[in-house]
Design an enzyme around this catalytic site. Structure first.
Site, PDB file in Angstrom:
ATOM      1  N   GLU A  34       0.939  -1.172   0.029  1.00 39.99           N
ATOM      2  CA  GLU A  34       0.000   0.046  -0.133  1.00 39.99           C
ATOM      3  C   GLU A  34       1.046   1.163   0.036  1.00 39.99           C
ATOM      4  O   GLU A  34       1.679   1.445   0.665  1.00 39.99           O
ATOM      5  CB  GLU A  34      -0.900  -0.126   1.516  1.00 39.99           C
ATOM      6  CG  GLU A  34      -2.027   1.048   1.040  1.00 39.99           C
ATOM      7  CD  GLU A  34      -2.999   1.171   2.523  1.00 39.99           C
ATOM      8  OE1 GLU A  34      -2.627   0.480   3.182  1.00 39.99           O
ATOM      9  OE2 GLU A  34      -3.716   2.061   2.544  1.00 39.99           O
ATOM     10  N   ARG A 264       4.954 -12.817   9.629  1.00 37.57           N
ATOM     11  CA  ARG A 264       5.679 -11.749   9.707  1.00 37.57           C
ATOM     12  C   ARG A 264       7.059 -11.535  10.139  1.00 37.57           C
ATOM     13  O   ARG A 264       7.315 -12.460  11.134  1.00 37.57           O
ATOM     14  CB  ARG A 264       4.756 -10.377   9.868  1.00 37.57           C
ATOM     15  CG  ARG A 264       4.348 -10.218  11.424  1.00 37.57           C
ATOM     16  CD  ARG A 264       3.226  -9.329  11.287  1.00 37.57           C
ATOM     17  NE  ARG A 264       3.368  -7.968  11.082  1.00 37.57           N
ATOM     18  CZ  ARG A 264       2.902  -7.302  10.026  1.00 37.57           C
ATOM     19  NH1 ARG A 264       1.902  -7.685   9.422  1.00 37.57           N
ATOM     20  NH2 ARG A 264       3.267  -6.059   9.661  1.00 37.57           N
ATOM     21  N   LYS A 274       3.986   0.541  10.043  1.00 34.39           N
ATOM     22  CA  LYS A 274       4.065   1.574   9.189  1.00 34.39           C
ATOM     23  C   LYS A 274       3.430   2.756   9.726  1.00 34.39           C
ATOM     24  O   LYS A 274       4.100   3.974   9.628  1.00 34.39           O
ATOM     25  CB  LYS A 274       3.293   1.074   7.923  1.00 34.39           C
ATOM     26  CG  LYS A 274       4.215   1.494   6.563  1.00 34.39           C
ATOM     27  CD  LYS A 274       3.310   1.525   5.561  1.00 34.39           C
ATOM     28  CE  LYS A 274       3.303  -0.036   4.940  1.00 34.39           C
ATOM     29  NZ  LYS A 274       2.092   0.120   3.682  1.00 34.39           N
TER      30      LYS A 274
HETATM   31  P1  ATP Z   1       2.217  -2.616   8.469  1.00 32.55           P
HETATM   32  O1  ATP Z   1       1.759  -3.589   9.182  1.00 32.55           O
HETATM   33  O2  ATP Z   1       3.683  -2.265   8.800  1.00 32.55           O
HETATM   34  O3  ATP Z   1       1.502  -1.124   8.061  1.00 32.55           O
HETATM   35  P2  ATP Z   1       1.196  -3.608   6.092  1.00 32.55           P
HETATM   36  O4  ATP Z   1       1.026  -4.896   5.935  1.00 32.55           O
HETATM   37  O5  ATP Z   1       0.090  -2.727   6.196  1.00 32.55           O
HETATM   38  O6  ATP Z   1       2.411  -3.307   7.046  1.00 32.55           O
HETATM   39  P3  ATP Z   1       1.527  -3.233   3.192  1.00 32.55           P
HETATM   40  O7  ATP Z   1       2.084  -2.122   2.562  1.00 32.55           O
HETATM   41  O8  ATP Z   1       0.093  -3.786   2.940  1.00 32.55           O
HETATM   42  O9  ATP Z   1       1.801  -2.983   4.608  1.00 32.55           O
HETATM   43  O10 ATP Z   1       2.360  -4.767   2.936  1.00 32.55           O
HETATM   44  C1  ATP Z   1       2.587  -5.291   1.560  1.00 32.55           C
HETATM   45  C2  ATP Z   1       3.029  -6.787   1.793  1.00 32.55           C
HETATM   46  O11 ATP Z   1       3.964  -6.872   2.883  1.00 32.55           O
HETATM   47  C3  ATP Z   1       1.820  -7.334   2.402  1.00 32.55           C
HETATM   48  O12 ATP Z   1       1.575  -8.908   1.756  1.00 32.55           O
HETATM   49  C4  ATP Z   1       2.158  -7.599   3.851  1.00 32.55           C
HETATM   50  O13 ATP Z   1       1.590  -8.929   4.140  1.00 32.55           O
HETATM   51  C5  ATP Z   1       3.695  -7.548   3.801  1.00 32.55           C
HETATM   52  N1  ATP Z   1       4.374  -7.253   5.125  1.00 32.55           N
HETATM   53  C6  ATP Z   1       4.285  -6.241   5.845  1.00 32.55           C
HETATM   54  N2  ATP Z   1       4.893  -6.384   6.904  1.00 32.55           N
HETATM   55  C7  ATP Z   1       5.497  -7.406   7.076  1.00 32.55           C
HETATM   56  C8  ATP Z   1       6.646  -7.955   7.923  1.00 32.55           C
HETATM   57  N3  ATP Z   1       6.734  -7.375   8.877  1.00 32.55           N
HETATM   58  N4  ATP Z   1       6.874  -9.269   7.476  1.00 32.55           N
HETATM   59  C9  ATP Z   1       6.686  -9.743   6.332  1.00 32.55           C
HETATM   60  N5  ATP Z   1       5.788  -9.411   5.391  1.00 32.55           N
HETATM   61  C10 ATP Z   1       5.394  -7.984   5.835  1.00 32.55           C
HETATM   62 MG    MG Z   2      -1.629  -3.994   4.416  1.00 33.52          MG
END
Ligand code: ATP
Ligand code: MG
Length: 559
Positions: A34, A264, A274
């Site tokens: 995102e 994760r 984030k």
């Molecule tokens: P955050 O929880 O930090 O806001 P998010 O999951 O909302 O992160 P996205 O931009 O939606 O952020 O993530 C893109 C991809 O990265 C998704 O498939 C998510 O599952 C993966 N992702 C995000 N954080 C992690 C992490 N700590 N470890 C592994 N994969 C991750």
């Molecule tokens: Mg997300």
């Protein structure tokens, strides 16, 4: 890493699919960030897996921006995400997509669901929505609008799109099962009204699809076969399949996309959310998303991390279904293994003590050869100036040394790296008794630092010639947080309670003159001090970021 030797469960699933007849070239994954912030090391784990699985099998991986929530999404984050993915060496082959590319198609699927009696426009307020949905273990209550006639829902949905209503007045909901044990299946929202401009489409839309609706259908539209995401989406999986199975996209599919969830990455002393990272940027606790203390890829790049170190780390941690906390020391281990191979060795003195060489001519300078990287002959050599006046590290001298002290002390001999054997003859002190200068002799026959007669010196110390030394600034970073597990905080605590007040120390130091030419991103090792790189924001070559110390400083017991 190039050749995967660990068969983690995702690789096993892919292997099984291939054994069952899937052409490996049909394997199609996607990385769906995102664009509401910069990528962090957790995202690197995700996209190393997404791109890795595709690459290993000759398949494809799309880069898809999940831009269905216009609140915090910005084009500058799109650019930064692309730069970070490219930095790690991955190529999406022109398949740069946006969930917003599919807004019209997604809207069409929503109308289909309404027409087939599988979605309805609901008038409950957000609070009522929650109340009706109920709690786990008890069935929810159907909305009074659940049986609204399809024509009426269709009319309202079109008017939602036309902007006739205010935010929160109506939502479109899927009609699934209000008594499902899985709360996500209790008539989830599909579209909500949001009168916020979108980073690509401005005010063209005022209704936006929910993630659960947009994500699976975007996967289906792009022909994704393996949709890899983190564990928190496991409970969304039935919904993922439901939307695909109940819209006409199912008829167009050659392969049904499947969602697989993995744990994760949580890293010790590191905060990965984030939203919270965004907060410390906004509150200027750090110097932007690319502050070298940030766990963002842009911060790590500025700090001097190498793509290889990050990719090796992502391979090393593997992929499992269990949430755990990875020791930061492992990341630094991967970093040091790579830096040790590639970093150019340079000399710098951080806490200078002046040395005057009594048996060396005043005004004379000679250029000595120094090896750039003992681990890599192809890195060649450079010239370093030597004269009567040099700096050594204050900690490399002791007036009254204990036994087994092999550095410099009165009347003892050490090797000046790449220069000469040096003996201390006299210690000069100021009125307070502080040592301010050493008067020394060199053995001219030991030029280059080689023993002239087989006699041995036990210690080798680094030095910098005084008149040509570059006065430089070093940013010495330490961990940003003092708490090991930042992914779960004690009740009532705020993450800012655990900010390390000493995460940055700024230090002036003397660098050998060749460092004037150093470029941001080039890994350097200041001998016996640490790994550094030129800061990319300053760029005149005189501000250096410490990438890592030479030895582990993160293990809990040493912290
Ligand atoms: P955050 O929880 O930090 O806001 P998010 O999951 O909302 O992160 P996205 O931009 O939606 O952020 O993530 C893109 C991809 O990265 C998704 O498939 C998510 O599952 C993966 N992702 C995000 N954080 C992690 C992490 N700590 N470890 C592994 N994969 C991750
Ligand atoms: Mg997300």
């Amino acid at each position: 890493m190039d050749s995967p030797d660990s068969k983690h469960f995702i690789r096993q699933i892919v292997e099984r699919d291939i054994a069952n007849g899937l052409d490996p070239r049909e394997i199609h994954t996607r990385f769906p960030p995102e664009p509401n912030g910069c990528l962090h090391i957790g995202h690197a784990k995700a996209f190393c897996l997404d791109f890795g699985i595709a690459l290993e099998n000759g398949g494809k991986c799309n880069l898809r921006f999940d831009d269905t929530n216009p609140d915090k999404e910005e084009t500058r984050f799109v650019e930064s995400i692309k730069e970070d993915v490219r930095w790690l060496g991955f190529d999406w082959g022109g398949r740069e997509y946006y969930a917003s590319d599919y807004f019209e198609q997604l809207y069409g699927f929503a109308e289909e669901l309404i027409k087939s009696g599988k979605a309805y426009v609901c008038t409950l307020s957000p609070e009522e929505f929650k109340e009706y949905r109920g709690v786990p273990g008890q069935p929810g209550k159907p909305s009074p609008w659940r049986d609204r006639p399809a024509e009426e829902s269709l009319d309202l949905f079109r008017r939602m799109r036309a902007g006739e209503f205010e935010e929160g007045e109506y939502v479109l909901r899927a009609k699934i099962d209000m008594s499902s044990p899985n709360l996500h299946m209790r008539d989830p929202a599909i579209y909500r009204i949001k009168k916020i401009a979108h980073h690509r489409f401005g005010n063209e839309w005022c209704i936006y699809p929910m993630y659960d609706f947009a994500h699976c259908l975007s996967d289906a539209i792009e022909g994704i076969t393996h949709s890899l995401c983190t564990l928190e989406f496991e409970v969304h999986r039935p919904l993922y399949d439901w939307f695909i199975d109940n819209t006409s996209i199912i008829k167009r599919l050659k392969i049904h996309p499947r969602q697989y969830e993995f744990a994760r990455l949580n890293l010790s002393y590191t905060m990965m959310s984030k939203r919270k990272l965004q907060q410390i940027v906004a509150e200027k606790i750090v110097d932007g998303w690319d502050d070298p203390r940030m766990p963002t890829l842009s911060g790590m790049r500025r700090r001097g991390y190498t793509p290889k170190a990050i990719k090796d780390f992502c391979e090393e941690i593997g992929v499992t279904k269990f949430n755990s906390l990875t020791d930061f020391a492992l990341l630094e281990h991967c970093l040091r293994s790579d830096l040790n191979k590639v970093a150019l060795r340079r000399m710098a003195v951080f806490d200078p003590l002046e040395v005057e060489i009594e048996n060396y001519d005043e005004g004379k300078t000679e250029l000595l050869d120094a090896v750039n990287n003992p681990e890599d002959e192809s890195a060649g050599t450079r010239k370093i100036p030597f004269s009567k006046h040099i700096y050594i590290e204050r900690s490399d001298f002791m007036e009254n040394p204990p036994k087994k002290y092999f550095r410099l002390s009165p009347n003892s001999e050490v090797r000046l790296r790449y220069a000469y054997f040096l003996t201390c003859k006299e210690v000069v002190k100021d009125s307070s008794g502080k040592v301010v200068k050493l008067l020394c002799n060199i053995d001219p026959a030991s030029r280059g630092g080689n023993s002239p007669d087989g006699r041995k010196v036990k210690g080798t110390i680094h030095w910098v010639e005084k008149s040509s030394a570059l006065k430089s600034t070093a940013y010495l970073y330490d961990k940003l947080f003092t708490r090991e597990d930042m992914s779960s905080l004690p009740e009532g605590a705020d993450f800012k309670d655990f900010l390390n007040p000493n995460s940055l120390e700024i230090k002036e130091f003397f660098a050998e003159p060749s460092l004037k030419e150093a470029k941001p991103g080039t890994p350097l090792q200041f001998e016996r001090i640490g790994y550094f790189t030129v800061d990319s924001k300053v760029g005149d070559g005189l501000v250096f970021n410490r990438t890592a110390t030479l030895k582990d400083s993160y293990s809990p017991n040493k912290a």
